[in-house]
Design a protein around this motif. Structure first.
Motif, short mmCIF file in Angstrom:
data_model
loop_
_atom_site.label_atom_id
_atom_site.label_comp_id
_atom_site.label_asym_id
_atom_site.label_seq_id
_atom_site.Cartn_x
_atom_site.Cartn_y
_atom_site.Cartn_z
N LEU A 22 0.81 -1.22 0.00
CA LEU A 22 0.00 0.00 0.00
C LEU A 22 0.85 1.27 0.00
N ALA A 23 2.10 1.14 0.39
CA ALA A 23 3.00 2.30 0.38
C ALA A 23 3.66 2.50 -0.99
N SER A 24 3.46 1.59 -1.91
CA SER A 24 4.06 1.69 -3.24
C SER A 24 3.43 2.82 -4.03
N THR A 25 4.11 3.22 -5.11
CA THR A 25 3.58 4.30 -5.95
C THR A 25 2.40 3.82 -6.80
N VAL A 26 2.41 2.54 -7.18
CA VAL A 26 1.29 1.96 -7.94
C VAL A 26 0.66 0.86 -7.09
N VAL A 27 -0.63 1.03 -6.80
CA VAL A 27 -1.34 0.07 -5.95
C VAL A 27 -2.56 -0.43 -6.71
N ARG A 28 -2.67 -1.75 -6.85
CA ARG A 28 -3.85 -2.35 -7.47
C ARG A 28 -4.68 -3.03 -6.40
N LEU A 29 -5.67 -2.30 -5.89
CA LEU A 29 -6.57 -2.85 -4.87
C LEU A 29 -7.63 -3.73 -5.51
N PHE A 30 -8.12 -4.68 -4.75
CA PHE A 30 -9.27 -5.46 -5.20
C PHE A 30 -10.13 -5.80 -4.00
N GLY A 31 -11.39 -6.02 -4.27
CA GLY A 31 -12.33 -6.52 -3.27
C GLY A 31 -12.72 -7.93 -3.64
N ALA A 32 -12.88 -8.78 -2.64
CA ALA A 32 -13.30 -10.16 -2.86
C ALA A 32 -14.45 -10.49 -1.93
N VAL A 33 -15.40 -11.24 -2.44
CA VAL A 33 -16.57 -11.65 -1.67
C VAL A 33 -16.75 -13.15 -1.82
N GLN A 34 -16.97 -13.83 -0.71
CA GLN A 34 -17.29 -15.26 -0.75
C GLN A 34 -18.59 -15.48 0.01
N ILE A 35 -19.57 -16.07 -0.67
CA ILE A 35 -20.85 -16.40 -0.05
C ILE A 35 -21.00 -17.92 -0.11
N ASP A 36 -21.09 -18.54 1.05
CA ASP A 36 -21.21 -19.99 1.12
C ASP A 36 -22.68 -20.39 1.17
N PHE A 37 -23.27 -20.53 -0.02
CA PHE A 37 -24.66 -20.97 -0.13
C PHE A 37 -24.75 -22.44 0.29
N PRO A 38 -25.96 -22.94 0.53
CA PRO A 38 -26.09 -24.33 0.98
C PRO A 38 -25.39 -25.36 0.09
N GLU A 39 -25.41 -25.17 -1.23
CA GLU A 39 -24.80 -26.18 -2.11
C GLU A 39 -23.81 -25.57 -3.10
N TYR A 40 -23.37 -24.33 -2.85
CA TYR A 40 -22.48 -23.68 -3.81
C TYR A 40 -21.73 -22.56 -3.11
N SER A 41 -20.45 -22.47 -3.38
CA SER A 41 -19.65 -21.39 -2.80
C SER A 41 -19.38 -20.36 -3.89
N LEU A 42 -19.98 -19.19 -3.76
CA LEU A 42 -19.83 -18.11 -4.73
C LEU A 42 -18.63 -17.26 -4.35
N LYS A 43 -17.63 -17.18 -5.25
CA LYS A 43 -16.40 -16.43 -4.99
C LYS A 43 -16.21 -15.42 -6.10
N LEU A 44 -16.38 -14.14 -5.76
CA LEU A 44 -16.30 -13.08 -6.75
C LEU A 44 -15.26 -12.03 -6.37
N ILE A 45 -14.64 -11.44 -7.39
CA ILE A 45 -13.72 -10.32 -7.20
C ILE A 45 -14.14 -9.18 -8.10
N ASP A 46 -13.74 -7.99 -7.73
CA ASP A 46 -14.03 -6.83 -8.58
C ASP A 46 -12.79 -6.47 -9.41
N ALA A 47 -12.25 -7.47 -10.08
CA ALA A 47 -11.06 -7.31 -10.91
C ALA A 47 -11.37 -7.86 -12.30
N PRO A 48 -10.62 -7.44 -13.31
CA PRO A 48 -10.93 -7.88 -14.67
C PRO A 48 -10.61 -9.33 -14.96
N ALA A 49 -9.71 -9.95 -14.19
CA ALA A 49 -9.33 -11.34 -14.47
C ALA A 49 -9.01 -12.06 -13.17
#
Length: 199
Positions: A12-39
């Motif tokens: 975070l102290a670097s001159t170029v910082v690529r932040l991302f957010g990640a969300v994991q929702i553990d549904f009863p039969e499926y784990s949804l794992k999403l990021i707000d990044a292009p890849a």
């Protein structure tokens, strides 16, 4: 909130910082794992997080975390953009309520695509309310996510002096089945009768 790891502090102290957010929702039969990044990322376990989930769609946004005060527990809201009408219907199904939900804030190395060690877990809670928004060229699912401390505010939770409650715990127990003419509600587990309602 947890402290940042040393590696995160340096990143975070670097001159170029690529932040991302990640969300994991553990549904009863499926784990949804999403990021707000292009890849997707290259390092495990973050390589399992996708920008677009093949079943449920993409992450639309995450609102700020509320600390909670008075009779409210900490909470957060997020928006999903479901991939289909079927996905939208599944996301708001009753059995999804109570699914564990976690949100992280992390940094990815721009040169290597590897996640800097120990992204910060900013929220760990459960799905509370799902709202389906459907309109012209718009289909979103908004989730209100609350801390597990929300259960402390459930006034209906606990022991009640009634036949239905007794049988929900001990099926077949008839100790309260034949009680009639009760003129006063008696709360169990308290000596304060100031809020008792008489009939």
């Amino acid at each position: 909130m947890a402290e940042l790891s040393p590696a995160m502090q340096v990143a975070l102290a670097s001159t170029v910082v690529r932040l991302f957010g990640a969300v994991q929702i553990d549904f009863p039969e499926y784990s949804l794992k999403l990021i707000d990044a292009p890849a997707a990322f290259k390092s495990a376990p973050w390589d399992g997080f996708l920008a677009r989930d093949p079943v449920f769609g993409v992450l639309g946004g995450v609102d700020s975390i509320s600390d909670g005060s008075g009779d409210e527990a900490p909470g957060i809201s997020l928006t999903l953009l479901p991939s289909s009408a079927t996905a939208a219907g599944n996301l708001v199904a009753a059995n999804m309520q109570g699914s564990r939900t976690r949100c992280w804030l992390g940094v990815v190395d721009a040169a290597t695509g590897i996640v800097v060690p120990d992204p910060m877990l900013v929220f760990d809670g459960v799905l509370d309310v799902a709202t389906l928004n459907w309109g012209n060229k718009k289909r979103t699912v908004d989730y209100d996510i609350v801390s597990v401390f929300e259960r402390f505010f459930d006034l209906e939770e606990g022991i009640r002096l009634s036949d239905s409650w007794l049988q929900s715990v001990w099926p077949g127990a008839l100790g309260l089945s034949f009680v009639t003419g009760v003129t006063q509600t008696v709360p169990w587990g308290t000596n304060n009768l100031g809020s008792v309602v008489t009939k």
